[in-house]
Design a protein around this motif. Structure first.
Motif, PDB file in Angstrom:
ATOM      1  N   PRO A 202      32.918  69.322  30.366  1.00 22.53           N
ATOM      2  CA  PRO A 202      34.303  68.811  30.334  1.00 22.53           C
ATOM      3  C   PRO A 202      35.039  69.133  31.631  1.00 22.53           C
ATOM      4  CG  PRO A 202      34.074  70.752  28.961  1.00 22.53           C
ATOM      5  CD  PRO A 202      32.685  70.382  29.368  1.00 22.53           C
ATOM      6  N   VAL A 203      35.855  68.192  32.084  1.00 25.07           N
ATOM      7  CA  VAL A 203      36.621  68.337  33.321  1.00 25.07           C
ATOM      8  C   VAL A 203      38.095  68.263  32.971  1.00 25.07           C
ATOM      9  CG1 VAL A 203      37.155  67.342  35.568  1.00 25.07           C
ATOM     10  CG2 VAL A 203      34.792  67.371  34.745  1.00 25.07           C
ATOM     11  N   VAL A 204      38.828  69.311  33.377  1.00 22.34           N
ATOM     12  CA  VAL A 204      40.265  69.361  33.159  1.00 22.34           C
ATOM     13  C   VAL A 204      40.938  69.501  34.518  1.00 22.34           C
ATOM     14  CG1 VAL A 204      42.167  70.560  32.031  1.00 22.34           C
ATOM     15  CG2 VAL A 204      39.931  70.417  30.904  1.00 22.34           C
ATOM     16  N   LEU A 205      41.888  68.615  34.803  1.00 19.58           N
ATOM     17  CA  LEU A 205      42.547  68.600  36.109  1.00 19.58           C
ATOM     18  C   LEU A 205      43.974  69.094  35.990  1.00 19.58           C
ATOM     19  CD1 LEU A 205      41.389  65.091  37.421  1.00 19.58           C
ATOM     20  CD2 LEU A 205      40.360  67.323  37.917  1.00 19.58           C
ATOM     21  N   THR A 206      44.395  69.787  37.036  1.00 19.18           N
ATOM     22  CA  THR A 206      45.801  70.124  37.165  1.00 19.18           C
ATOM     23  C   THR A 206      46.518  68.970  37.859  1.00 19.18           C
ATOM     24  OG1 THR A 206      45.468  71.197  39.306  1.00 19.18           O
ATOM     25  CG2 THR A 206      45.213  72.573  37.323  1.00 19.18           C
TER      26      THR A 206
ATOM     27  N   ARG B 121      44.779  66.380  40.535  1.00 23.27           N
ATOM     28  CA  ARG B 121      44.767  64.940  40.276  1.00 23.27           C
ATOM     29  C   ARG B 121      45.406  64.172  41.439  1.00 23.27           C
ATOM     30  NH1 ARG B 121      43.972  62.375  35.566  1.00 23.27           N
ATOM     31  NH2 ARG B 121      44.181  64.363  34.433  1.00 23.27           N
TER      32      ARG B 121
ATOM     33  N   ALA C  33      37.418  63.188  34.077  1.00 24.65           N
ATOM     34  CA  ALA C  33      38.607  63.800  33.482  1.00 24.65           C
ATOM     35  C   ALA C  33      39.226  62.905  32.417  1.00 24.65           C
ATOM     36  CB  ALA C  33      39.624  64.103  34.576  1.00 24.65           C
ATOM     37  N   ARG C  34      38.930  61.605  32.465  1.00 22.90           N
ATOM     38  CA  ARG C  34      39.439  60.692  31.437  1.00 22.90           C
ATOM     39  C   ARG C  34      38.552  60.677  30.193  1.00 22.90           C
ATOM     40  NH1 ARG C  34      40.800  55.469  35.320  1.00 22.90           N
ATOM     41  NH2 ARG C  34      42.328  56.545  36.667  1.00 22.90           N
ATOM     42  N   GLY C  35      37.477  61.478  30.230  1.00 26.55           N
ATOM     43  CA  GLY C  35      36.604  61.586  29.070  1.00 26.55           C
ATOM     44  C   GLY C  35      35.512  60.549  29.004  1.00 26.55           C
TER      45      GLY C  35
ATOM     46  N   ALA D 117      33.455  71.241  37.947  1.00 28.59           N
ATOM     47  CA  ALA D 117      33.840  72.088  36.816  1.00 28.59           C
ATOM     48  C   ALA D 117      33.605  73.563  37.120  1.00 28.59           C
ATOM     49  CB  ALA D 117      33.066  71.666  35.571  1.00 28.59           C
TER      50      ALA D 117
END
Length: 303
Positions: A8-12, A16, A43-45, A70
């Motif tokens: 999973p990728v989560v952006l600040t 972004r 990041a959009r899944g 990641a």
């Protein structure tokens, strides 16, 4: 065999923003744009297979950059340091090539007038300094120490111990001074010289003038008119040139040039006209339309 799930990728917000600038920037390298696009889509899944199809990359490439981001963030998108190709030459070999470039060709016995990079490369191989070397490698090594053995500068060794006082008179005249006194408005300084073996050539056919969508045309055939001598006299302070062609050099052709100048105003009515030539400094004084020569001490030519 189960397929590994995507990391999973989560952006600040700042990440972004930077990734979007990399994706749409006109000066962004292609590889950096691809990596930023992969991270934004992840990041959009979206799954790796869909990202690979959309970016036209292999799914393993998508998985690699998604995992690196990641694990390491923005800095992980840059290329890792590579070891590079092993060194082909030692520091001693580079020093020997530079030392060879600093030697005179007369000392090496090489039948060349001056060094060149291809010539140095051949000599390095001939001396067994290296098994093989390219001219570009030699050029790169010489550039490190600003060495240019193919260039040279000449100098003049002064053999006349009285050169300084003799040249001082010429330099003073160039500075508009004679015997410590500033030259007047009716005093002139002429510097004269000659160019020998000047080829006189005439075109066999006339030159055609340029026209619309046509350059000037000059015929390549010519007739030789023999070798002439061109004598020129230059007014140092007024930027005026007198010239003439003579079949040969000597005192008579030179006096023809002097007569040409001294019969022309304002030199014909001048109080003093100083002539600077190769061997001597002469002062010509106009008397009744003629010239009286007063030869001074010989001086070396000063450019």
């Amino acid at each position: 065999m189960p397929v590994a799930s995507a990391v999973p990728v989560v952006l600040t917000a700042s990440e972004r923003h930077r990734l979007k600038k990399m994706t749409y920037g006109h000066k962004t390298p292609h590889r950096a744009r691809q990596r930023a696009t992969i991270v934004l889509l992840a990041a959009r899944g979206r799954p790796n297979a869909r990202i690979a199809a959309q970016t036209r990359l292999h799914v393993d490439t998508v998985r690699t950059w998604q995992g690196r981001f990641a694990a390491g963030g923005m800095s992980a998108l840059a290329d890792r340091k590579r070891s590079g190709r092993p060194v082909s030459f030692t520091a001693l070999q580079a020093a020997e090539v530079k030392a060879l470039a600093c030697q005179l060709l007369a000392e090496t016995g090489v039948p060349l007038s001056r060094w060149s990079c291809p010539g140095l490369a051949r000599e390095v191989v001939a001396r067994s300094i290296a098994g093989s070397i390219s001219a570009s490698t030699v050029r790169r090594w010489l550039k490190q120490d600003a060495l240019k053995p193919w260039q040279y500068r000449s100098w003049i060794s002064l053999r006349d111990h009285a050169f300084r006082p003799k040249a001082a008179r010429v330099l003073d005249l160039y500075a508009h001074t004679f015997d410590g006194v500033t030259l007047g408005q009716d005093e002139y300084v002429i510097s004269a010289d000659e160019k020998t073996s000047f080829q006189a050539r005439c075109r066999c056919h006339p030159t055609l003038a340029p026209g619309q969508a046509r350059a000037m045309r000059v015929n390549h055939e010519y007739d030789r008119g023999g070798a002439l001598a061109y004598l020129a006299a230059y007014d140092v302070h007024h930027a005026r040139v007198f010239g003439r062609c003579e079949p040969k050099t000597g005192i008579r052709p030179f006096m023809n040039l002097v007569t040409q100048v001294m019969t022309t105003e304002p030199y014909a009515s001048a109080r003093h006209v100083f002539w600077i030539v190769d061997k001597c400094l002469a002062s010509f004084m106009s008397r009744d339309g003629g010239c009286t020569r007063v030869w001074e001490a010989p001086v070396s030519k000063v450019g």
